[in-house]
Design a protein around this motif. Structure first.
Motif, short mmCIF file in Angstrom:
data_model
loop_
_atom_site.label_atom_id
_atom_site.label_comp_id
_atom_site.label_asym_id
_atom_site.label_seq_id
_atom_site.Cartn_x
_atom_site.Cartn_y
_atom_site.Cartn_z
N LEU A 46 0.83 -1.21 0.00
CA LEU A 46 0.00 0.00 0.00
C LEU A 46 0.86 1.26 0.00
N GLN A 47 1.87 1.30 0.88
CA GLN A 47 2.67 2.50 1.03
C GLN A 47 3.47 2.83 -0.22
N ASN A 48 4.19 1.86 -0.75
CA ASN A 48 5.05 2.15 -1.90
C ASN A 48 4.28 2.39 -3.18
N SER A 49 3.06 1.86 -3.27
CA SER A 49 2.25 2.13 -4.46
C SER A 49 1.77 3.57 -4.50
N CYS A 50 1.56 4.17 -3.32
CA CYS A 50 1.04 5.55 -3.29
C CYS A 50 2.14 6.59 -3.09
N ILE A 88 -0.81 -15.65 -0.33
CA ILE A 88 -0.65 -14.34 0.31
C ILE A 88 -1.40 -13.27 -0.47
N ALA A 89 -1.29 -13.30 -1.79
CA ALA A 89 -2.01 -12.33 -2.63
C ALA A 89 -3.51 -12.47 -2.45
N GLN A 90 -3.99 -13.72 -2.38
CA GLN A 90 -5.42 -13.97 -2.19
C GLN A 90 -5.88 -13.48 -0.82
N MET A 91 -5.03 -13.63 0.19
CA MET A 91 -5.38 -13.17 1.54
C MET A 91 -5.53 -11.66 1.58
N PHE A 92 -4.66 -10.96 0.86
CA PHE A 92 -4.76 -9.50 0.81
C PHE A 92 -6.06 -9.08 0.13
N ALA A 93 -6.42 -9.80 -0.94
CA ALA A 93 -7.68 -9.51 -1.63
C ALA A 93 -8.87 -9.74 -0.71
N LEU A 94 -8.82 -10.78 0.11
CA LEU A 94 -9.91 -11.08 1.03
C LEU A 94 -10.08 -9.97 2.06
N LEU A 95 -8.95 -9.41 2.53
CA LEU A 95 -9.03 -8.29 3.46
C LEU A 95 -9.73 -7.10 2.82
N THR A 96 -9.35 -6.80 1.60
CA THR A 96 -9.93 -5.66 0.87
C THR A 96 -11.44 -5.83 0.71
N ILE A 97 -11.86 -7.04 0.33
CA ILE A 97 -13.30 -7.31 0.15
C ILE A 97 -14.04 -7.19 1.48
N GLU A 98 -13.44 -7.71 2.54
CA GLU A 98 -14.09 -7.66 3.86
C GLU A 98 -14.28 -6.22 4.33
N TYR A 99 -13.28 -5.37 4.10
CA TYR A 99 -13.41 -3.96 4.49
C TYR A 99 -14.51 -3.27 3.70
N GLN A 100 -14.67 -3.66 2.44
CA GLN A 100 -15.74 -3.08 1.62
C GLN A 100 -17.11 -3.51 2.14
N SER A 203 -2.27 -1.22 11.91
CA SER A 203 -3.11 -0.02 11.94
C SER A 203 -3.04 0.73 10.61
N TYR A 204 -1.87 0.74 10.00
CA TYR A 204 -1.72 1.40 8.70
C TYR A 204 -2.58 0.72 7.64
N ILE A 205 -2.56 -0.59 7.62
CA ILE A 205 -3.38 -1.34 6.65
C ILE A 205 -4.86 -1.02 6.85
N GLN A 206 -5.29 -1.00 8.10
CA GLN A 206 -6.71 -0.80 8.38
C GLN A 206 -7.19 0.58 7.94
N ILE A 207 -6.46 1.62 8.34
CA ILE A 207 -6.94 2.96 7.98
C ILE A 207 -6.76 3.23 6.49
N SER A 208 -5.79 2.56 5.86
CA SER A 208 -5.60 2.72 4.42
C SER A 208 -6.75 2.08 3.64
N LEU A 209 -7.09 0.85 3.99
CA LEU A 209 -8.15 0.14 3.28
C LEU A 209 -9.53 0.72 3.58
N LEU A 210 -9.64 1.48 4.66
CA LEU A 210 -10.89 2.18 4.95
C LEU A 210 -10.98 3.49 4.18
N GLY A 211 -9.91 3.85 3.49
CA GLY A 211 -9.91 5.08 2.70
C GLY A 211 -9.77 6.33 3.55
N LEU A 212 -9.09 6.21 4.69
CA LEU A 212 -8.92 7.36 5.57
C LEU A 212 -7.62 8.09 5.25
N ALA A 213 -7.63 9.39 5.47
CA ALA A 213 -6.42 10.18 5.35
C ALA A 213 -5.68 10.13 6.68
#
Length: 268
Positions: A46-50, A88-100, A203-213
Motif C-alpha cells: 500500500l505504502q510504496n504504491s502511493c 498471500i495475494a489472495q489473503m490481501f484480496a480477502l481483506l480488501t473485500i471484507e473492508y468493503q 493499523s496502517y493497513i486498516q486505515i488505508s483500506l478504509l480510505g482514511l487520510a
C-alpha cells in the motif's frame, strides 16, 4: 507444522478464508513470524504504491525510504514458495473485500486475537471494538468537530498507542455518523503511533483500506512525541488518501495561513 488453536468466533466467509490461508503458511515458520511478514508485505504494498512519486523527487531521504521498504518486501516475500505467494495475494484480496463489506470493525485486531499469537512478552491485548466505539463516542462530539473544521478546514484524531488501529477505526465510525452535509474523509485525518512495528503495519493497513487520510508513526510516543516528516520519513507511513491532492493542498494552505499569522505577530 506449527499448531495453532482458533478461538470459537463466528466469522464472515472472507475472514474464515483468510484464517485458512494463514494456516497454510505455517509449514516452516511460527505463527507470529508469518503474521509479522504478512503485515509488513501488505503495508509496504500500500505504502510504496502511493509514494512512487518519491522516486521522481530530489529528496534523497524520501527515495532511500522507498527503496529500503521495497528491498525489505522483496527479502520477505522470497522466503515463501510460489504457491504460498499466491495464497498471500489472495489473503490481501480477502481483506480488501471484507473492508468493503463491513468497513467499521477492528478486523486485523480481531483475527490476531483469534489466532492467539499475541506477543505475550510485550503484554499485547487489543481492545475489543465495542469498547473502542464507546471511548470514541464519549471523546468526539459534534460541536468540537464543527468548530475545528470551520476554523481550519480539517481536524485530526490521534492515538498515541495505536495497537491494531481499532480506536482510529471507531473514531472514523463516529465521524461518519456525525457528519451529515460534508464527507468526513475530506475533513478528518487520523494519526497513530506505536513502538511495535507490526502494530504500526496493522493499523496502517486498516486505515488505508478504509480510505482514511492520515499516517502511522513507528516510534515511542513518550521519548519521540514529534517527528519531522522529511528528516524521519522512515518512521512514517502515510495512507494513499493522505497523499492525494485534496489533503496535500488542504495542509499546505493551513501551513501558509499559520506562516502569515506568525509574520503579522512579528510585525506588531
Amino acid at each position: 507444522m506449527s499448531k495453532i488453536r482458533i478461538s470459537e468466533t463466528k466469522n464472515s466467509e472472507n475472514v474464515q478464508r483468510f484464517i485458512n490461508g494463514f494456516k497454510l503458511l505455517l509449514s516452516s515458520k511460527n505463527p507470529y513470524q508469518v503474521w509479522s511478514d504478512l503485515m509488513l508485505m501488505f503495508a509496504t504494498s500500500l505504502q510504496n504504491s502511493c509514494t512512487r512519486f518519491y522516486l521522481e523527487s530530489n529528496n534523497k531521504t524520501l527515495i532511500n525510504t522507498w527503496n529500503a521498504r521495497e528491498e525489505q518486501y522483496l527479502k520477505t516475500i522470497k522466503q515463501y514458495s510460489a504457491k504460498e505467494q499466491r495464497i498471500i495475494a489472495q489473503m490481501f484480496a480477502l481483506l480488501t473485500i471484507e473492508y468493503q463489506d463491513n468497513p467499521y470493525q477492528d478486523l486485523l485486531g480481531n483475527i490476531y486475537m483469534q489466532l492467539e499469537i499475541a506477543n505475550k512478552n510485550a503484554g499485547q491485548f487489543f481492545t475489543p471494538y465495542n469498547i473502542s466505539q464507546a471511548s470514541a463516542k464519549v471523546t468526539i462530539n459534534k460541536p468540537m468537530l464543527s468548530k475545528q473544521v470551520h476554523d481550519k478546514g480539517y481536524v485530526s484524531v490521534n492515538d498515541p498507542s495505536v495497537g491494531a488501529g481499532g480506536m482510529l477505526v471507531a473514531a472514523a465510525e463516529i465521524c461518519n455518523d456525525l457528519f451529515k452535509r460534508l464527507n468526513y474523509k475530506n475533513h478528518v485525518y487520523f494519526v497513530g503511533q506505536d513502538i511495535d512495528i507490526t502494530c504500526c503495519h496493522m493499523s496502517y493497513i486498516q486505515i488505508s483500506l478504509l480510505g482514511l487520510a492520515g499516517y502511522i508513526i513507528h516510534a515511542n510516543t513518550l521519548t519521540t512525541p514529534t517527528v519531522d516528516y522529511f528528516k524521519d520519513n522512515s518512521l512514517i507511513w502515510t495512507t494513499p488518501y493522505y497523499n492525494m491532492d485534496i489533503w496535500q493542498g488542504r495542509i499546505l494552505s493551513h501551513k501558509l495561513g499559520m506562516l502569515m499569522q506568525e509574520r503579522k505577530v512579528d510585525d506588531v
